[in-house]
Design a protein around this motif. Structure first.
Motif, PDB file in Angstrom:
ATOM      1  N   LEU A 162      -8.199   8.241   0.966  1.00  0.00           N
ATOM      2  CA  LEU A 162      -9.228   8.064   0.022  1.00  0.00           C
ATOM      3  C   LEU A 162      -8.588   8.614  -1.439  1.00  0.00           C
ATOM      4  CD1 LEU A 162     -12.391   8.605   1.871  1.00  0.00           C
ATOM      5  CD2 LEU A 162     -11.252   6.289   1.513  1.00  0.00           C
ATOM      6  N   SER A 163      -8.115   9.817  -1.044  1.00  0.00           N
ATOM      7  CA  SER A 163      -7.497  10.455  -2.455  1.00  0.00           C
ATOM      8  C   SER A 163      -6.689   9.461  -3.338  1.00  0.00           C
ATOM      9  CB  SER A 163      -6.899  11.686  -1.980  1.00  0.00           C
ATOM     10  OG  SER A 163      -5.650  11.426  -1.500  1.00  0.00           O
ATOM     11  N   VAL A 164      -5.956   8.922  -2.662  1.00  0.00           N
ATOM     12  CA  VAL A 164      -4.840   7.921  -3.362  1.00  0.00           C
ATOM     13  C   VAL A 164      -5.689   6.778  -3.967  1.00  0.00           C
ATOM     14  CG1 VAL A 164      -3.276   6.380  -3.308  1.00  0.00           C
ATOM     15  CG2 VAL A 164      -3.040   8.257  -2.146  1.00  0.00           C
ATOM     16  N   ASN A 165      -6.751   6.005  -3.280  1.00  0.00           N
ATOM     17  CA  ASN A 165      -7.821   5.214  -3.913  1.00  0.00           C
ATOM     18  C   ASN A 165      -8.302   5.657  -5.181  1.00  0.00           C
ATOM     19  OD1 ASN A 165      -6.946   3.163  -1.920  1.00  0.00           O
ATOM     20  ND2 ASN A 165      -9.353   3.315  -1.106  1.00  0.00           N
ATOM     21  N   GLU A 166      -8.771   6.894  -5.036  1.00  0.00           N
ATOM     22  CA  GLU A 166      -9.443   7.433  -6.214  1.00  0.00           C
ATOM     23  C   GLU A 166      -8.671   7.751  -7.266  1.00  0.00           C
ATOM     24  OE1 GLU A 166     -11.123  11.071  -4.550  1.00  0.00           O
ATOM     25  OE2 GLU A 166     -12.672  10.099  -3.250  1.00  0.00           O
ATOM     26  N   ARG A 167      -7.493   8.105  -7.092  1.00  0.00           N
ATOM     27  CA  ARG A 167      -6.564   8.378  -8.100  1.00  0.00           C
ATOM     28  C   ARG A 167      -6.083   7.204  -8.875  1.00  0.00           C
ATOM     29  NH1 ARG A 167      -3.389  12.878  -9.068  1.00  0.00           N
ATOM     30  NH2 ARG A 167      -5.128  13.831  -8.502  1.00  0.00           N
ATOM     31  N   VAL A 168      -5.632   6.095  -8.128  1.00  0.00           N
ATOM     32  CA  VAL A 168      -5.280   4.890  -8.666  1.00  0.00           C
ATOM     33  C   VAL A 168      -6.281   4.409  -9.634  1.00  0.00           C
ATOM     34  CG1 VAL A 168      -4.454   2.538  -8.056  1.00  0.00           C
ATOM     35  CG2 VAL A 168      -3.438   4.384  -6.836  1.00  0.00           C
ATOM     36  N   GLU A 169      -7.683   4.242  -9.030  1.00  0.00           N
ATOM     37  CA  GLU A 169      -8.622   3.699  -9.809  1.00  0.00           C
ATOM     38  C   GLU A 169      -8.945   4.554 -11.087  1.00  0.00           C
ATOM     39  OE1 GLU A 169     -13.142   1.831  -8.940  1.00  0.00           O
ATOM     40  OE2 GLU A 169     -12.369   3.140  -7.500  1.00  0.00           O
ATOM     41  N   GLU A 170      -8.693   5.768 -10.771  1.00  0.00           N
ATOM     42  CA  GLU A 170      -9.155   6.592 -12.236  1.00  0.00           C
ATOM     43  C   GLU A 170      -7.918   6.262 -13.514  1.00  0.00           C
ATOM     44  OE1 GLU A 170      -7.558  11.034 -13.018  1.00  0.00           O
ATOM     45  OE2 GLU A 170      -8.838  10.802 -11.421  1.00  0.00           O
ATOM     46  N   VAL A 171      -6.898   5.867 -12.986  1.00  0.00           N
ATOM     47  CA  VAL A 171      -5.656   5.710 -13.768  1.00  0.00           C
ATOM     48  C   VAL A 171      -5.724   4.228 -14.047  1.00  0.00           C
ATOM     49  CG1 VAL A 171      -3.125   5.566 -14.005  1.00  0.00           C
ATOM     50  CG2 VAL A 171      -4.153   7.465 -12.810  1.00  0.00           C
ATOM     51  N   THR A 172      -5.851   3.252 -13.304  1.00  0.00           N
ATOM     52  CA  THR A 172      -5.842   1.785 -13.726  1.00  0.00           C
ATOM     53  C   THR A 172      -7.030   1.338 -13.832  1.00  0.00           C
ATOM     54  OG1 THR A 172      -5.874   1.043 -11.314  1.00  0.00           O
ATOM     55  CG2 THR A 172      -3.738   1.669 -12.335  1.00  0.00           C
ATOM     56  N   GLY A 173      -8.161   1.748 -13.321  1.00  0.00           N
ATOM     57  CA  GLY A 173      -9.447   1.121 -13.166  1.00  0.00           C
ATOM     58  C   GLY A 173      -9.618   0.151 -12.160  1.00  0.00           C
ATOM     59  N   VAL A 174      -8.750   0.149 -11.331  1.00  0.00           N
ATOM     60  CA  VAL A 174      -8.878  -0.785  -9.879  1.00  0.00           C
ATOM     61  C   VAL A 174      -8.616  -0.341  -8.875  1.00  0.00           C
ATOM     62  CG1 VAL A 174      -7.942  -2.927  -9.018  1.00  0.00           C
ATOM     63  CG2 VAL A 174      -8.228  -2.737 -11.673  1.00  0.00           C
ATOM     64  N   LYS A 175      -9.082  -0.420  -7.795  1.00  0.00           N
ATOM     65  CA  LYS A 175      -9.014   0.397  -6.598  1.00  0.00           C
ATOM     66  C   LYS A 175      -7.986  -0.462  -5.708  1.00  0.00           C
ATOM     67  CE  LYS A 175     -11.687   0.264  -2.833  1.00  0.00           C
ATOM     68  NZ  LYS A 175     -12.719   0.341  -1.822  1.00  0.00           N
ATOM     69  N   PRO A 176      -7.035   0.081  -4.777  1.00  0.00           N
ATOM     70  CA  PRO A 176      -6.140  -0.507  -4.176  1.00  0.00           C
ATOM     71  C   PRO A 176      -6.834  -1.545  -3.354  1.00  0.00           C
ATOM     72  CG  PRO A 176      -5.260   1.376  -4.286  1.00  0.00           C
ATOM     73  CD  PRO A 176      -6.745   1.536  -5.078  1.00  0.00           C
ATOM     74  N   VAL A 177      -6.064  -2.692  -2.829  1.00  0.00           N
ATOM     75  CA  VAL A 177      -6.684  -3.705  -2.010  1.00  0.00           C
ATOM     76  C   VAL A 177      -5.807  -3.964  -1.022  1.00  0.00           C
ATOM     77  CG1 VAL A 177      -8.330  -4.870  -3.576  1.00  0.00           C
ATOM     78  CG2 VAL A 177      -5.823  -5.769  -3.148  1.00  0.00           C
ATOM     79  N   PHE A 178      -4.445  -3.323  -1.080  1.00  0.00           N
ATOM     80  CA  PHE A 178      -3.502  -3.399  -0.001  1.00  0.00           C
ATOM     81  C   PHE A 178      -3.431  -1.698   0.369  1.00  0.00           C
ATOM     82  CE2 PHE A 178      -2.971  -7.075  -2.365  1.00  0.00           C
ATOM     83  CZ  PHE A 178      -2.859  -8.044  -1.614  1.00  0.00           C
ATOM     84  N   PHE A 179      -2.986  -1.726   1.701  1.00  0.00           N
ATOM     85  CA  PHE A 179      -2.655  -0.247   2.462  1.00  0.00           C
ATOM     86  C   PHE A 179      -1.461  -0.462   3.068  1.00  0.00           C
ATOM     87  CE2 PHE A 179      -2.905   2.816   5.881  1.00  0.00           C
ATOM     88  CZ  PHE A 179      -2.650   3.959   5.316  1.00  0.00           C
ATOM     89  N   ARG A 180      -0.592   0.537   2.986  1.00  0.00           N
ATOM     90  CA  ARG A 180       0.618   0.554   3.889  1.00  0.00           C
ATOM     91  C   ARG A 180       0.923   1.915   4.367  1.00  0.00           C
ATOM     92  NH1 ARG A 180       5.684  -2.320   1.822  1.00  0.00           N
ATOM     93  NH2 ARG A 180       5.116  -4.050   3.074  1.00  0.00           N
ATOM     94  N   ALA A 181       0.822   2.147   5.861  1.00  0.00           N
ATOM     95  CA  ALA A 181       0.855   3.611   6.260  1.00  0.00           C
ATOM     96  C   ALA A 181       2.675   4.039   6.380  1.00  0.00           C
ATOM     97  CB  ALA A 181       0.552   3.552   7.672  1.00  0.00           C
ATOM     98  N   PRO A 182       2.732   5.032   5.982  1.00  0.00           N
ATOM     99  CA  PRO A 182       4.316   5.514   6.231  1.00  0.00           C
ATOM    100  C   PRO A 182       4.947   5.226   7.564  1.00  0.00           C
ATOM    101  CG  PRO A 182       2.810   7.386   4.974  1.00  0.00           C
ATOM    102  CD  PRO A 182       2.016   6.105   5.679  1.00  0.00           C
ATOM    103  N   PHE A 183       5.976   4.830   7.612  1.00  0.00           N
ATOM    104  CA  PHE A 183       6.756   4.400   8.789  1.00  0.00           C
ATOM    105  C   PHE A 183       6.025   3.520   9.859  1.00  0.00           C
ATOM    106  CE2 PHE A 183       6.434   8.980   7.854  1.00  0.00           C
ATOM    107  CZ  PHE A 183       7.838   9.264   7.636  1.00  0.00           C
TER     108      PHE A 183
END
Length: 273
Positions: A162-183
């Motif tokens: 969730l913190s990444v969603n919030e940060r990306v939306e804060e910077v770009t104005g758009v919340k991510p619609v794709f998620f990829r887990a490490p490994f």
């Protein structure tokens, strides 16, 4: 005689009043077109504009591909081109993400940039992220610190995503619609949270640039093009790495020589469209 004059005066007053009312009514009428041809031409032009706008709107929202949730490959919807691959760049924006975005933009090759939260804490890196987004690239969520989600508590997993969603939306104005887990390491909780957030969980078909034998421009170019894993709808994993950035133009050219086109992430079916 006086009676006739009186009647004439009354008649004159009535006529003047009628003229005044007519003028008042006329001023509220719309201005007429100069000719019937102008009306026809204007109406036809209006209809064409409305039809064009409606068509563009439908085309923009129409998904062309869906993600196979078992193989994570792209499958065409309807008669969409099947000989395609999806380009993805993980661990952005570390060192070369912006260079890679510029190369892809120059080559007209769309891609998803999966970002880590720890790379977008400074104003400089936020500006890089914003520039990549403004160039037209999709920004995906690759967690905050690139930890294996299976080794984290539920609360930690929640923060990682969730913190990444919030940060990306804060910077770009758009919340991510794709998620990829490490490994590619997902948990029941992370999968449910991603779905709850209306994101599409995505792993990959193949990727090699983290392996020692492929950490040169020549080696990663060859394997990305010649691997037996390359097939229609393949989901290609690359990283923000020096050798991959240097090889990117040759990789794109090699894939095109084999007849492959590149999926625009905006045309992938998600909860957002």
């Amino acid at each position: 005689m006086k009676k006739r004059l009186l009647n004439f005066g009354i008649l004159l007053m009535l006529l003047l009043a009628a003229c005044g009312n007519e003028e008042k009514v006329n001023t509220t009428k719309p201005v007429k077109a100069k000719s019937i041809e102008e009306i026809v031409d204007w109406d036809e032009e209006r209809k064409e504009m409305e039809a064009s706008t409606e068509t563009e709107f439908v085309e923009e929202l129409q998904p062309l591909y869906k993600l196979n949730e078992t193989t994570y490959e792209l499958e065409p919807i309807g008669d969409a081109n099947s000989k395609v691959v999806l380009l993805t760049i993980d661990d952005a924006p570390d060192k070369r993400a912006l260079d890679m975005a510029k190369t892809l933009k120059h080559l007209d090759a769309p891609a998803i940039f999966f970002v880590n939260g720890h790379f977008i804490t400074s104003e400089e890196k936020k500006a890089v992220l914003k520039e990549i987004h403004d160039m037209g690239f999709m920004i995906g969520n690759h967690t905050k610190s690139h930890n294996n989600l299976k080794k984290l508590s539920v609360e930690q997993q929640k923060e990682e995503i969730l913190s990444v969603n919030e940060r990306v939306e804060e910077v770009t104005g758009v919340k991510p619609v794709f998620f990829r887990a490490p490994f590619g390491s997902n948990t029941d909780y992370s999968s449910a949270l991603v779905q709850q957030e209306d994101m599409l969980l995505m792993n990959w078909t193949y990727g090699y640039d983290w392996e020692k034998q492929y950490r040169t421009k020549e080696a990663i170019t060859t394997i990305m093009i010649e691997t037996k894993e390359l097939r229609d709808g393949a989901n290609l994993l690359m990283h923000d790495r020096e050798w991959t950035a240097d090889a990117l133009e040759d990789i794109i050219a090699g894939l095109r020589e084999k007849g492959y086109d590149f999926v625009d992430p905006a045309t992938i079916l998600t909860a957002a469209n």
